[in-house]
Design a protein around this motif. Structure first.
Motif, short mmCIF file in Angstrom:
data_model
loop_
_atom_site.label_atom_id
_atom_site.label_comp_id
_atom_site.label_asym_id
_atom_site.label_seq_id
_atom_site.Cartn_x
_atom_site.Cartn_y
_atom_site.Cartn_z
N GLN A 164 0.83 -1.22 0.00
CA GLN A 164 0.00 0.00 0.00
C GLN A 164 0.86 1.26 0.00
OE1 GLN A 164 -2.63 0.33 3.36
NE2 GLN A 164 -2.79 2.56 3.17
N SER A 165 1.94 1.27 0.75
CA SER A 165 2.76 2.47 0.86
C SER A 165 3.43 2.84 -0.47
CB SER A 165 3.82 2.28 1.94
OG SER A 165 4.65 1.17 1.64
N GLN A 166 3.59 1.85 -1.36
CA GLN A 166 4.23 2.10 -2.64
C GLN A 166 3.22 2.39 -3.75
OE1 GLN A 166 6.73 -1.26 -3.45
NE2 GLN A 166 7.92 -1.05 -1.54
N ALA A 167 1.91 2.24 -3.45
CA ALA A 167 0.88 2.46 -4.47
C ALA A 167 0.74 3.95 -4.78
CB ALA A 167 -0.44 1.88 -3.99
N PHE A 168 0.52 4.22 -6.06
CA PHE A 168 0.31 5.59 -6.53
C PHE A 168 -0.71 5.53 -7.67
CE2 PHE A 168 2.40 9.30 -9.08
CZ PHE A 168 1.29 10.07 -8.84
N VAL A 169 -1.90 6.03 -7.42
CA VAL A 169 -2.99 5.95 -8.39
C VAL A 169 -3.14 7.30 -9.08
CG1 VAL A 169 -5.46 5.53 -8.70
CG2 VAL A 169 -4.18 4.25 -6.97
N PHE A 170 -3.10 7.28 -10.41
CA PHE A 170 -3.26 8.50 -11.20
C PHE A 170 -4.52 8.35 -12.04
CE2 PHE A 170 -1.50 11.32 -14.83
CZ PHE A 170 -2.20 12.41 -14.32
N ILE A 171 -5.49 9.21 -11.82
CA ILE A 171 -6.77 9.18 -12.53
C ILE A 171 -6.70 10.17 -13.69
CG2 ILE A 171 -9.27 9.48 -12.32
CD1 ILE A 171 -8.96 8.89 -9.32
N MET A 172 -6.58 9.64 -14.90
CA MET A 172 -6.46 10.48 -16.10
C MET A 172 -7.83 10.63 -16.77
SD MET A 172 -2.80 9.22 -17.69
CE MET A 172 -3.42 7.60 -18.10
N MET A 173 -8.70 11.37 -16.12
CA MET A 173 -10.06 11.59 -16.61
C MET A 173 -10.36 13.08 -16.52
SD MET A 173 -12.22 8.59 -14.76
CE MET A 173 -11.94 6.87 -15.08
N PRO A 174 -11.45 13.52 -17.15
CA PRO A 174 -11.90 14.89 -16.91
C PRO A 174 -12.00 15.14 -15.42
CG PRO A 174 -13.17 13.93 -18.69
CD PRO A 174 -12.32 12.83 -18.14
N CYS A 175 -11.54 16.27 -14.96
CA CYS A 175 -11.37 16.50 -13.53
C CYS A 175 -12.65 16.25 -12.74
CB CYS A 175 -10.88 17.93 -13.27
SG CYS A 175 -11.98 19.20 -13.86
N HIS A 176 -12.45 15.64 -11.55
CA HIS A 176 -13.54 15.33 -10.62
C HIS A 176 -14.52 14.30 -11.17
CE1 HIS A 176 -12.68 19.74 -9.41
NE2 HIS A 176 -11.95 18.94 -8.66
N SER A 177 -14.06 13.44 -12.08
CA SER A 177 -14.95 12.42 -12.63
C SER A 177 -15.33 11.38 -11.58
CB SER A 177 -14.28 11.71 -13.81
OG SER A 177 -14.14 12.58 -14.91
N THR A 178 -14.42 11.08 -10.67
CA THR A 178 -14.66 10.04 -9.67
C THR A 178 -14.67 10.65 -8.27
OG1 THR A 178 -12.31 9.60 -9.31
CG2 THR A 178 -13.40 8.39 -11.10
N PRO A 179 -15.25 9.95 -7.29
CA PRO A 179 -15.04 10.34 -5.90
C PRO A 179 -13.57 10.18 -5.54
CG PRO A 179 -16.86 8.78 -6.12
CD PRO A 179 -16.14 8.79 -7.43
N PHE A 180 -13.23 10.50 -4.31
CA PHE A 180 -11.81 10.43 -3.95
C PHE A 180 -11.68 9.72 -2.61
CE2 PHE A 180 -7.56 12.78 -4.09
CZ PHE A 180 -7.15 12.16 -5.27
N TYR A 181 -11.10 10.36 -1.62
CA TYR A 181 -10.86 9.69 -0.34
C TYR A 181 -12.15 9.32 0.40
CZ TYR A 181 -5.89 10.67 -0.72
OH TYR A 181 -4.58 10.69 -1.14
N SER A 182 -13.23 9.98 0.12
CA SER A 182 -14.49 9.66 0.79
C SER A 182 -14.95 8.24 0.47
CB SER A 182 -15.57 10.66 0.39
OG SER A 182 -15.84 10.59 -1.00
N HIS A 183 -14.51 7.68 -0.68
CA HIS A 183 -14.90 6.33 -1.05
C HIS A 183 -13.77 5.31 -0.89
CE1 HIS A 183 -18.49 8.18 -2.51
NE2 HIS A 183 -18.92 7.10 -3.12
N VAL A 184 -12.54 5.79 -0.74
CA VAL A 184 -11.41 4.89 -0.56
C VAL A 184 -11.13 4.69 0.93
CG1 VAL A 184 -8.94 4.56 -1.00
CG2 VAL A 184 -10.42 5.51 -2.78
N HIS A 185 -11.15 5.76 1.68
CA HIS A 185 -11.00 5.76 3.14
C HIS A 185 -9.71 5.11 3.61
CE1 HIS A 185 -12.21 6.46 7.15
NE2 HIS A 185 -12.37 5.19 7.47
N CYS A 186 -8.63 5.42 2.92
CA CYS A 186 -7.30 5.10 3.42
C CYS A 186 -6.33 6.05 2.72
CB CYS A 186 -6.93 3.64 3.19
SG CYS A 186 -6.56 3.20 1.50
#
Length: 563
Positions: A446-468
């Motif tokens: 987990q500490s090495q994970a880096f997620v990059f969302i290449m979509m129109p901005c704000h397309s997805t939820p963020f930490y409110s749905h991942v909660h870590c």
């Protein structure tokens, strides 16, 4: 004059000294029988129950005197007409009474029917809450849940609106309180957080969207319940003004549909000074004070976010940065699409509704006209006028009589399929993909994970749905507030040349994200980058049947291969 009527004319006695209806008789001495004329006079005005008993026990009498017509009634000729007391049955307006709860009306049938409809409405909303799995607009997460997550857990992304003090913390505080309570109870896993979001009363009541527009609509519905409409005695100035004030504190544009309604109330109010001094001013000051204190706690300084919001969206009209539409868009597309098959019933109800209800139509027209002057337009902006429109739709159905059941069935069937499709299928990928991201929280790397969302901005939820606290990034798109006409946001720069942007941004392999998330329409353009950097597709998620522009039909998840 017929004998024996007992009428005293005051003309003296006859020559024989015997009273035949013309002489005055002295009162009977004590202990002697009362004269018959006095007894008949006492019986002239008995109680209703005494009359009925006497009529039932009286022997057959001579034929009644001739009758003559008087005002449509037949009265005994020669007798003086006595006005009969008219008993008026108290009757509440069918339409407005239904709006306030017909269960209070006499009659078990009406009460039972209304209770059944209320239970059905609650059941439908709960079912809707459980079924909706789609995304509507970014604000439903980025201006409520994401902010609340940061308030409760100290990590989460704040959009540029918070840096510019355009948004207030009053609304996100509702969610943050729930999040914090779950954390203290040790029940703050992501499934329970999502469950609480769906089960919140204002969520299922307003189509499960955590937008400020839905809260504005909800408070508008409650305020309508207490609005003192002309001819009603069930209104409450203090209550409806308090609800309006809360709606304005959450979203200042909530004041727009209430301007004609409050003005109409002011004109009808006899005690205008009391309305202003005892209701408007106290309610306004208390609500504003609470809003200021909440924002002072979280911003760290005194700020009036409602004023900043109006400056940005109305006076400066900077919302055009996110798109503009023609002035007639709400009339030709916005309102017709929102009403859908309710539109003919809305028009029919507007024609039939009594004059005192036309103020609701005025609120609809006024709101649409005001929003039409702004260049940036969205369906959700006029969502708060939907309760006013449904008022007239209900009035139309009430007066269809023989066609009422057919019309109701038509509305149910014609709205059920679009509701299921848009709630279960259309644009659900941006929520489903976050479940894949959330799985990384349980990964040993987990500490090495880096997620990059290449979509129109704000397309997805963020930490409110991942909660870590995963390392995540998305393409930014804040507007320019410096007046630079050549300004282009990060998302536009990326989509103008995706491959060139990626090669420039991640010039060093140590900077590469572990996971890339993007729409299917982008895959072909960046395929060479994916192959060169060793990315492999790990998930394909359906999003929509109607791909458009930068939004594809599916979402792809790529993971960097381990060397």
């Amino acid at each position: 004059m017929p004998a024996g009527t007992g009428r005293d004319t005051g003309t003296g006695t006859d020559t024989h000294g015997r009273g035949k209806g013309r002489c005055r008789r002295r009162p009977a001495p004590e202990g002697r029988e009362e004269p018959r004329w006095a007894a008949r006079k006492k019986e002239a005005q008995p109680q209703r129950s005494r009359k009925r008993r006497a009529a039932a026990s009286a022997p057959a009498l001579a034929p009644p005197p001739p009758m003559e017509a008087a005002g449509g009634l037949l009265l005994p000729r020669g007798r003086p007409r006595r006005p009969e007391a008219v008993r008026l049955r108290k009757r509440r307006s069918v339409l407005y009474g239904a709006a306030r709860g017909a269960a209070a009306q006499p009659g078990a049938g009406a009460a039972g029917g209304t209770s059944a409809l209320t239970a059905l409405a609650v059941a439908v909303r709960v079912l809707n809450c459980a079924l909706v799995r789609t995304s509507f607009v970014p604000d439903e997460y980025w201006q409520s849940l994401e902010v609340a997550h940061r308030m409760a857990f100290s990590y989460g992304h704040l959009t540029w609106e918070w840096a510019q003090r355009l948004r207030g913390y009053s609304y996100p505080l509702l969610f943050a309180s729930i999040y914090k309570a779950l954390q203290l109870l040790g029940k703050d896993d992501v499934q329970l957080l999502y469950f609480c979001q769906l089960c919140s009363w204002f969520t299922w009541y307003s189509c499960t969207r955590t937008l400020t527009n839905t809260m504005e609509t909800l408070l508008t519905i409650f305020a309508l319940y207490y609005y003192p409409i002309k001819g009603s005695k069930m209104g409450s100035s203090c209550k409806y003004l308090t609800l309006i004030a809360l709606a304005i504190a959450i979203r200042p544009t909530a004041a727009i549909p209430w301007i004609p309604l409050v003005f109409s109330h002011f004109l009808r109010e006899q005690r205008k000074a009391d309305l202003i001094l005892h209701n408007c001013i106290p309610v306004g000051l208390v609500t504003l004070g609470i809003s200021l204190i909440i924002d002072r706690v979280f911003f760290g300084e005194w700020v009036l976010v409602q004023l900043n919001f109006l400056k940005f969206n109305v006076l400066q009209n900077l919302g055009t940065f996110y798109g503009s539409h023609p002035w007639h868009w709400y009339l030709t597309q916005g309102l017709p699409i929102i009403l859908s098959t309710h539109l003919p019933f809305f028009i029919h109800g507007c024609v039939l509704a009594p004059k005192r209800y036309r103020i609701f139509l005025m609120a609809v027209i006024w709101t649409v006209l005001v929003y039409s002057t702004l260049s940036h337009k969205e369906f959700r902006f006029i969502y708060p006028v939907l309760p006013f429109c449904m008022f007239f739709c209900g009035y139309s159905l009430k007066h269809l009589k023989a066609w009422k059941k057919s019309a109701a069935s038509f509305l149910l069937v014609s709205n059920l399929l679009p509701a299921l499709y848009t709630g279960l299928i259309h644009q659900r990928g941006t929520l489903d993909v976050m479940s894949h991201v959330q799985e990384l929280c349980n990964d040993s790397n987990q500490s090495q994970a880096f997620v990059f969302i290449m979509m129109p901005c704000h397309s997805t939820p963020f930490y409110s749905h991942v909660h870590c606290p995963l390392k995540m990034r998305f393409l930014q798109c804040p507007p320019d507030l410096t007046g630079n006409e050549s300004y282009i946001d990060e998302a536009d720069v990326f989509y103008s040349n995706p491959l060139g942007w990626l090669n420039k941004e991640f010039y060093n392999d140590t900077l590469l994200p572990s996971h890339l998330i993007f729409f299917s329409v982008l895959e072909q353009e960046i395929s060479s980058f994916l192959a060169l950097k060793g990315y492999e597709k790990t998930a394909t998620i359906f999003h929509t049947h109607v791909p458009q522009g930068r939004v594809g039909s599916h979402i792809y998840v790529y993971r960097k291969g381990l060397k």
